[in-house]
Design an enzyme around this catalytic site. Structure first.
Site, mmCIF file in Angstrom:
data_model
loop_
_atom_site.group_PDB
_atom_site.id
_atom_site.type_symbol
_atom_site.label_atom_id
_atom_site.label_comp_id
_atom_site.label_asym_id
_atom_site.label_seq_id
_atom_site.Cartn_x
_atom_site.Cartn_y
_atom_site.Cartn_z
ATOM 1 N N SER A 116 0.827 -1.202 0.000
ATOM 2 C CA SER A 116 0.000 0.000 0.000
ATOM 3 C C SER A 116 0.864 1.257 0.000
ATOM 4 O O SER A 116 1.953 1.280 0.594
ATOM 5 C CB SER A 116 -0.902 0.024 1.238
ATOM 6 O OG SER A 116 -1.576 1.271 1.356
ATOM 7 N N TYR A 143 -2.674 0.437 9.935
ATOM 8 C CA TYR A 143 -2.852 -0.278 8.667
ATOM 9 C C TYR A 143 -1.592 -0.150 7.809
ATOM 10 O O TYR A 143 -1.053 -1.149 7.305
ATOM 11 C CB TYR A 143 -4.061 0.272 7.901
ATOM 12 C CG TYR A 143 -4.062 -0.133 6.448
ATOM 13 C CD1 TYR A 143 -4.346 -1.444 6.069
ATOM 14 C CD2 TYR A 143 -3.751 0.791 5.446
ATOM 15 C CE1 TYR A 143 -4.320 -1.824 4.736
ATOM 16 C CE2 TYR A 143 -3.721 0.416 4.112
ATOM 17 C CZ TYR A 143 -4.002 -0.892 3.761
ATOM 18 O OH TYR A 143 -3.959 -1.268 2.440
ATOM 19 N N LYS A 180 -17.384 -0.971 1.005
ATOM 20 C CA LYS A 180 -16.295 -0.361 1.761
ATOM 21 C C LYS A 180 -16.744 0.766 2.691
ATOM 22 O O LYS A 180 -15.978 1.231 3.533
ATOM 23 C CB LYS A 180 -15.218 0.164 0.801
ATOM 24 C CG LYS A 180 -14.463 -0.939 0.084
ATOM 25 C CD LYS A 180 -13.491 -0.389 -0.944
ATOM 26 C CE LYS A 180 -12.331 0.348 -0.327
ATOM 27 N NZ LYS A 180 -11.392 -0.528 0.396
#
Length: 327
Positions: A116, A143, A180
């Site tokens: 990411s 995250y 989401k």
């Protein structure tokens, strides 16, 4: 190539990749996810596949059936950037990925996994995917840290799959992200606001070098993301002797930052609604973590041989809005 595994298969990028694989004639797919969210499961629609496996049962299944697997796309993860229970992120993003890496290394199964751009934090070190810079990165949230720690783990391993690639996804938008919620792309949130109120809310800028709504992000259409995934699959297939050709970590963006004003303009245009933007303050709890600029350095992927032009933000948003109109 038979028996391609896609983890996170019912998710946003995963379901789009399943569609891309089907479009290119790959139907012997093994789909892995939790499959407990009806909205999310709808993403798979009429997808063609041979087997669905629950996420919690997959590692046991893979250990027993690894000889039947030819390639793995590992896209499954807890992607909530507001998740602060690192135990959850460690279990789903870090430990799970480590176990998968180890099986792929022992059984020599090619592995493409989702990293990411959240690993870059505020971008103090820039947005280059050079391996020498990775240890210097400072993610802003748990995250991003979970993804960063797995990248570091991968680089420390002496054994590896015959081909592997870590893909640092930047700001991905496109169809099949309804599940989401608040973590969906700005395009989906803006579309909802515009169709309901006729206007959209964007953040003001607290920095004089950026005007309101002129903060910059590297927005990439999901079809380009899945195209890059397929590029690595095709590279392995075209390697006739299946020799070990190593791996690397790559940025997945367009290499061209655009503003939030640029992002919402095609939504108004596609809907035939005059542009009306209300600029609101950045919430205090994220003000010190707010990114004013992200832009992927894409040289490494291009050097690898990827040549397909990226879909422009104007065309990508228009395509997405046309999809949303049908839902």
């Amino acid at each position: 190539m038979n028996n391609i595994v896609v983890t996170g298969a019912a998710g946003f990028i995963g379901s789009n990749l399943v569609r891309k694989l089907n479009q290119q004639g790959y139907n012997e797919l093994i789909l892995v996810d939790k499959f407990d969210n009806p909205v999310k499961n709808k993403n798979l629609g009429d997808a063609q596949f041979t087997q669905q496996i629950d996420r919690d049962q997959f590692m046991d299944w893979l250990t027993e059936n690894s000889d039947e697997v030819d390639f793995i796309f590992h896209l499954g993860a807890r992607t909530d950037t507001a998740e602060f229970n690192f135990r959850v992120l460690d279990s789903l993003n870090l430990s799970y990925s480590k176990s998968l890496w180890e099986v792929c290394s022992v059984k020599q199964i090619p592995l493409v996994y989702a990293s990411s751009a959240a690993t870059y934090g505020l971008g103090e070190k820039g947005f280059s995917d050079k391996l020498s810079l990775i240890k210097e990165l400072k993610p802003l949230n748990p995250y991003g840290l979970s993804k960063h720690l797995f990248d570091l783990f991968v680089l420390e391993q002496k054994s590896a799959p015959p081909l592997w690639a870590g893909l640092k996804f930047f700001n991905v938008y496109g169809p099949y992200e309804f599940h989401k919620g608040r973590m969906a792309s700005v395009v989906l949130h803006a579309y909802k606001q515009i169709t309901e109120t006729g206007k959209v809310k964007l953040f003001k800028s607290n920095r004089p070098e950026y005007k309101d709504g002129e903060q910059l992000r590297d927005f990439i259409y999901v079809d380009d993301v899945t195209g890059i995934c397929m590029f690595f699959l095709n590279q392995f297939e075209n390697n006739a002797n299946r020799i070990n050709n190593g791996g690397d970590i790559y940025n997945v963006g367009t290499g061209k930052a655009r503003t939030f004003n640029d992002l919402v303009a095609p939504i108004f245009e596609s809907l035939g609604i005059p542009s009306q933007i209300e600029y609101i303050p950045i919430p205090r709890d994220i003000e010190d973590k707010y990114q004013y600029f992200t832009e992927a350095k894409m040289d490494k992927l291009f050097t690898k041989g990827y040549t397909k032009p990226f879909i422009s933000i104007e065309k990508g948003v228009q395509n997405y809005v046309e999809f949303l109109k049908t839902q």
